[in-house]
Motif scaffolding. Structure first.
Motif, short mmCIF file in Angstrom:
data_model
loop_
_atom_site.label_atom_id
_atom_site.label_comp_id
_atom_site.label_asym_id
_atom_site.label_seq_id
_atom_site.Cartn_x
_atom_site.Cartn_y
_atom_site.Cartn_z
N ASP A 97 -5.50 -22.20 15.57
CA ASP A 97 -5.61 -20.83 16.06
C ASP A 97 -6.06 -20.86 17.52
N LEU A 98 -5.08 -20.84 18.41
CA LEU A 98 -5.39 -20.97 19.83
C LEU A 98 -5.91 -19.68 20.45
N LYS A 99 -5.77 -18.57 19.75
CA LYS A 99 -6.24 -17.30 20.28
C LYS A 99 -7.72 -17.06 20.00
N ASN A 100 -8.16 -17.41 18.81
CA ASN A 100 -9.51 -17.05 18.39
C ASN A 100 -10.49 -18.21 18.29
N ASP B 140 -9.82 -16.53 31.69
CA ASP B 140 -11.24 -16.22 31.88
C ASP B 140 -12.04 -16.61 30.63
N TYR B 141 -11.85 -17.87 30.24
CA TYR B 141 -12.56 -18.44 29.07
C TYR B 141 -12.26 -17.67 27.79
N GLY B 142 -11.00 -17.24 27.66
CA GLY B 142 -10.55 -16.58 26.43
C GLY B 142 -10.66 -15.08 26.43
N ALA B 143 -11.23 -14.50 27.47
CA ALA B 143 -11.48 -13.05 27.48
C ALA B 143 -10.20 -12.24 27.67
N VAL B 144 -9.24 -12.76 28.43
CA VAL B 144 -8.03 -12.00 28.75
C VAL B 144 -6.81 -12.88 28.50
N GLY C 160 5.49 -15.91 27.52
CA GLY C 160 5.52 -16.43 26.16
C GLY C 160 4.43 -17.41 25.81
N GLU C 161 3.43 -17.57 26.66
CA GLU C 161 2.33 -18.48 26.35
C GLU C 161 1.29 -17.78 25.49
N ILE C 162 0.67 -18.58 24.65
CA ILE C 162 -0.24 -18.03 23.65
C ILE C 162 -1.60 -18.71 23.76
N GLY C 163 -2.67 -17.95 23.57
CA GLY C 163 -3.98 -18.53 23.36
C GLY C 163 -4.84 -18.70 24.59
N GLN C 164 -6.00 -19.30 24.37
CA GLN C 164 -7.03 -19.36 25.40
C GLN C 164 -6.72 -20.30 26.55
N THR D 79 2.04 -11.10 17.43
CA THR D 79 1.49 -12.13 18.32
C THR D 79 1.73 -11.74 19.77
N THR D 80 0.67 -11.77 20.55
CA THR D 80 0.76 -11.41 21.97
C THR D 80 0.20 -12.53 22.83
#
Length: 404
Positions: free
Chosen positions: A218-221, A138-142, A192-196, A186-187
């Protein structure tokens, strides 16, 4: 789900469970499974030995595994595949909302320069990445709240698909050594996939891009890092620049339905000669190979699938998911809502299992009786429809089940 190893996180829709990861064809064709199961501590010792033999410092490996544990919730999510039993119209209507469309258009404008760079460097249109970004997080939200290291260890230890997850666990150690993953904090998604845009450790190592110039990936933020990394990954998987991927079409009633399906390709010019036309806009280049895809049979939605459509299966193996993602990319690029048609009623999950069991008894390999209408089941259905003198459109109906 590549299973193929990309998967959707539980975020796609609160009402839907997480998707199975997607595997590349090469991964699916690997030989014997690596060691799995048994005492978890002993199994971890084996992974440590393998990682050390590959050149990782023993102290790094020990630190990575110091807090590792199995997570029963990961296995529960891995077994929850009922979402794949939905048909294309139901599935796509659940995933594609006016809110997602509006947010997609707003993000296209917000990150216009980033999308311009992706198109210039990797040839991937913004609609394609926006659709993945929307469906994955959802565009990085979840982005998922499963501990990544625990999730990978759990799935590598489990004997269902260790050939996929053990290499990803080893890659996570390398990512940790490079400062790109903290096994304690790291979550991400359950697989096991990470980020947006949800990338596995191997993908991050190969395709991670510092899109905002801060010196790290930084694929999460960082949406810019995530989008550029996703674009690079699609290019790495074979995306062809300046070519379409999926297009809604109008099909003539007299079409030979046995020629439909992803296993049959013809140049666009041949499909045109048979009466295929674009529902809105011209078809692709005359010499492009393409397949007629009827996700719900001859009376449902109809699409022409181009070579780029097959790249979607390198992100996720679910036919209903990739068709929805490819269609949503079109919507975000200005295409109209598809014509749902009037498809014949399909099968329930239990009926699909019964059908698959009958097909297996007749010698077809349908990939298991799991109640999911995948491409292998569709091919078997089409063959039986031909044998029985039914329209061979690969859409299983109660009539076909009864005939078998």
């Amino acid at each position: 789900m590549r299973p193929k190893a990309r998967l959707l996180a539980p975020l796609i829709l609160a009402a839907l469970p997480a998707f199975a990861p997607a595997l590349t064809q090469a991964q699916e064709a690997t030989g014997p499974k690596p060691p799995c199961g048994g005492d978890f501590g002993a199994w971890v010792d084996g992974v440590k030995a393998e990682a050390t033999a590959l050149g990782h410092a023993p102290e790094t490996v020990d630190a990575f595994f110091s807090g590792i544990r199995t997570d029963p919730a990961v296995l529960k999510a891995d077994r929850a595949q009922g979402v794949f039993q939905r048909d294309f119209v139901d599935f796509s209507r659940r995933l594609i909302s006016e809110n997602r469309i509006a947010n997609g258009r707003a993000n296209a404008e917000r990150y216009d320069a980033t999308f311009d760079r992706i198109e210039a460097e990797y040839g991937v249109p913004r609609g394609v990445l926006l659709a993945f970004w929307a469906f994955e997080t959802d565009y990085g939200a979840v982005q998922g709240d499963f501990n990544t290291a625990d999730a990978l260890a759990t799935l590598a230890h489990d004997c269902r698909r260790p050939e996929l997850f053990r290499p990803q666990l080893i890659a996570a150690i390398e990512l940790y050594a490079k400062g790109g993953l903290d096994p304690a904090s790291t979550t991400g998604a359950w697989a096991g996939e990470i980020g947006q845009v949800q990338m596995l450790p191997e993908d991050i190592l190969v395709n991670g891009v510092d899109g905002d110039g801060d010196g790290r990936v930084d694929l999460k933020n960082s949406p810019r890092d995530a989008l550029l990394s996703g674009g690079k990954m699609l290019a790495h998987l074979g995306w062809r620049a300046n070519e379409p991927w999926l297009q809604e079409i109008v099909v003539p009633e007299g079409l030979d339905w046995s020629q439909t399906g992803l296993d049959t390709q013809k140049p666009v010019s041949e499909w045109q000669a048979l009466g295929i036309a674009g529902r809105s806009g011209d078809l692709g280049r005359a010499d492009l190979p393409a397949s007629v895809l009827l996700p719900m049979g001859k009376d449902g939605p109809a699409f022409l699938a181009y070579p780029n459509f097959r790249v979607y299966f390198e992100w996720n193996q679910s036919l209903v998911y990739v068709t929805t993602a490819a269609y949503f990319a079109n919507r975000l690029s200005g295409a109209p809502v598809y014509d749902a048609g009037n498809a014949a009623p399909g099968l329930s999950g239990n009926e699909m299992v019964r059908l698959q069991e009958k097909l297996q008894a007749r010698g077809y390999d349908v990939g298991g009786a799991d109640g999911i209408l995948g491409e292998m089941t569709r091919q078997a259905v089409q063959a039986e429809q031909q044998r029985l003198g039914m329209p061979a459109d690969a859409w299983p109906t109660p009539a076909l089940l009864g005939a078998l």
